[in-house]
Design an enzyme around this catalytic site. Structure first.
Site, PDB file in Angstrom:
ATOM      1  N   ASN A 122      39.361  37.760  47.467  1.00 48.05           N
ATOM      2  CA  ASN A 122      39.524  38.000  46.027  1.00 48.05           C
ATOM      3  C   ASN A 122      40.473  39.238  45.947  1.00 48.05           C
ATOM      4  OD1 ASN A 122      39.913  38.441  43.354  1.00 48.05           O
ATOM      5  ND2 ASN A 122      37.634  38.820  42.933  1.00 48.05           N
ATOM      6  N   TRP A 123      41.919  39.111  45.804  1.00 47.98           N
ATOM      7  CA  TRP A 123      42.603  40.463  45.952  1.00 47.98           C
ATOM      8  C   TRP A 123      42.690  41.273  44.668  1.00 47.98           C
ATOM      9  CZ3 TRP A 123      48.062  38.676  48.730  1.00 47.98           C
ATOM     10  CH2 TRP A 123      47.489  38.074  49.940  1.00 47.98           C
ATOM     11  N   LYS A 124      41.848  40.825  43.867  1.00 51.76           N
ATOM     12  CA  LYS A 124      41.932  41.449  42.431  1.00 51.76           C
ATOM     13  C   LYS A 124      43.462  41.789  41.891  1.00 51.76           C
ATOM     14  CE  LYS A 124      37.170  42.419  43.502  1.00 51.76           C
ATOM     15  NZ  LYS A 124      36.004  43.111  43.419  1.00 51.76           N
TER      16      LYS A 124
ATOM     17  N   HIS B  59      33.896  35.687  37.628  1.00 50.48           N
ATOM     18  CA  HIS B  59      33.786  36.905  38.355  1.00 50.48           C
ATOM     19  C   HIS B  59      33.263  38.044  37.290  1.00 50.48           C
ATOM     20  CE1 HIS B  59      34.510  40.528  40.553  1.00 50.48           C
ATOM     21  NE2 HIS B  59      34.670  39.889  41.514  1.00 50.48           N
TER      22      HIS B  59
ATOM     23  N   GLU C 117      33.926  41.026  36.962  1.00 49.00           N
ATOM     24  CA  GLU C 117      34.768  41.863  36.276  1.00 49.00           C
ATOM     25  C   GLU C 117      35.488  41.274  35.071  1.00 49.00           C
ATOM     26  OE1 GLU C 117      37.067  42.744  39.861  1.00 49.00           O
ATOM     27  OE2 GLU C 117      35.419  43.823  40.512  1.00 49.00           O
TER      28      GLU C 117
ATOM     29  N   GLU D 134      27.145  36.970  43.589  1.00 48.08           N
ATOM     30  CA  GLU D 134      27.558  38.350  43.725  1.00 48.08           C
ATOM     31  C   GLU D 134      26.863  39.455  42.867  1.00 48.08           C
ATOM     32  OE1 GLU D 134      31.836  38.446  44.946  1.00 48.08           O
ATOM     33  OE2 GLU D 134      32.035  37.992  43.142  1.00 48.08           O
TER      34      GLU D 134
ATOM     35  N   GLY E 233      32.261  46.224  45.292  1.00 52.88           N
ATOM     36  CA  GLY E 233      32.974  47.568  45.506  1.00 52.88           C
ATOM     37  C   GLY E 233      32.044  48.709  45.376  1.00 52.88           C
TER      38      GLY E 233
ATOM     39  N   SER F  10      30.650  43.947  48.612  1.00 58.49           N
ATOM     40  CA  SER F  10      30.658  44.838  49.882  1.00 58.49           C
ATOM     41  C   SER F  10      30.284  44.156  51.067  1.00 58.49           C
ATOM     42  CB  SER F  10      29.885  45.997  49.576  1.00 58.49           C
ATOM     43  OG  SER F  10      30.136  46.657  48.508  1.00 58.49           O
TER      44      SER F  10
HETATM   45  P1  PGA Z   1      33.965  43.836  47.187  1.00 55.50           P
HETATM   46  O1  PGA Z   1      34.244  42.589  45.976  1.00 55.50           O
HETATM   47  O2  PGA Z   1      33.854  43.007  48.543  1.00 55.50           O
HETATM   48  O3  PGA Z   1      35.085  44.532  47.162  1.00 55.50           O
HETATM   49  O4  PGA Z   1      32.717  44.248  46.909  1.00 55.50           O
HETATM   50  C1  PGA Z   1      33.509  41.371  45.924  1.00 55.50           C
HETATM   51  C2  PGA Z   1      34.035  40.570  44.856  1.00 55.50           C
HETATM   52  O5  PGA Z   1      34.219  41.059  43.613  1.00 55.50           O
HETATM   53  O6  PGA Z   1      34.326  39.571  44.777  1.00 55.50           O
END
Ligand code: PGA
Length: 251
Positions: free
Chosen positions: A9-11, A97, A99, A169, A175, A215
């Protein structure tokens, strides 16, 4: 045998040039890998999806979107529909997700609509969910996860689940550098599978790829992925470096 999946997931990272070179590097890195029963997915930002699809052609890399709107079309300024994703060669979409849930107020209800719209348009869904730190501290994490699945997904008939990938998640691990222990991941993944048995049947549960996200790095991927109910990972930060992402795929 369940499909193993590593999805990046490149966000909101990587402009056009960065997208081009990252796809190229991943492509080169995984070319010689024997990826039996393993899928590699990347999710660049909307504007770079056509480019990523083009660059990933004739490789084992699949391209997913990070989000979409639930409506078919219409007056939704700034939004992107399932059909639009289809039209540029995208076959998979990440929905739910944390976010999106946190910063864009995506509720279980909205996500249920998005899932339905995606499937109707023949997009596969990577459905994300997971508890907050407070939920875990107050020992309500199983309940929270159960409700997210019930409200966002369990309106679907069993046969639709062949087009669903689950991504657990825990929000406290995204993150933050703090990963769930392999045991915590396994415990939750086994619980999720038991919910699928209860709501649907053994076949749905046994065939479901359940990814862990939060992470995941080259240093911890192997241990997490070795757990029997963990079928791969949804990777944020570490998917932005071709070598790290490749190391995770190898795990
Ligand atoms: P992260 O993000 O690996 O940077 O913790 C995971 C995600 O948001 O899918």
């Amino acid at each position: 045998m369940r499909t193993q999946i590593v999805a990046g997931n490149w966000k909101m990272n990587n402009d056009k040039d960065a997208t081009k070179s990252l796809v190229k590097d991943i492509k080169k890195n995984i070319k010689s890998l024997d990826l039996v029963n393993t899928r590699v997915i990347i999710a660049p930002t909307f504007v770079n999806l056509p480019l990523a699809v083009k660059k990933a052609k004739k490789s084992k890399i699949e391209v997913a979107a990070q989000n979409m709107h639930q409506a078919e079309s219409g007056a939704y300024t700034g939004e992107v529909s399932a059909k639009m994703l289809q039209s540029v060669g995208v076959k998979t979409v990440i929905l739910g997700h944390s976010e999106r849930r946190t910063y864009f107020n995506e509720t279980d209800q909205i996500l249920a609509e998005k899932v339905t719209a995606a499937l109707k348009n023949e997009l596969e869904v990577i459905f994300c969910f997971g508890e907050l730190l407070n939920d875990r501290k107050s020992n309500t994490h199983f309940e929270v996860v159960e409700n997210q699945l019930k409200n966002g997904l369990f309106h679907l008939p069993a046969e639709e689940f062949s087009n669903i990938i689950l991504a657990y998640e825990p929000v406290w691990a995204i993150g933050t550098g703090e990963t769930a222990t392999p045991e915590q991941a396994q415990e939750m993944h086994a619980f999720i599978r038991s919910l699928l048995v209860k709501q649907y049947n053994n076949k749905v549960a046994d065939n479901m790829s359940i990814l862990y996200g939060g992470s995941v790095k080259p240093a911890n991927a192997k241990e997490i992925f070795s757990k029997p109910d963990v079928d791969g990972g949804l990777i944020g930060g570490a998917s932005l470096q071709a070598d790290d992402f490749t190391a995770i795929i190898k795990s």
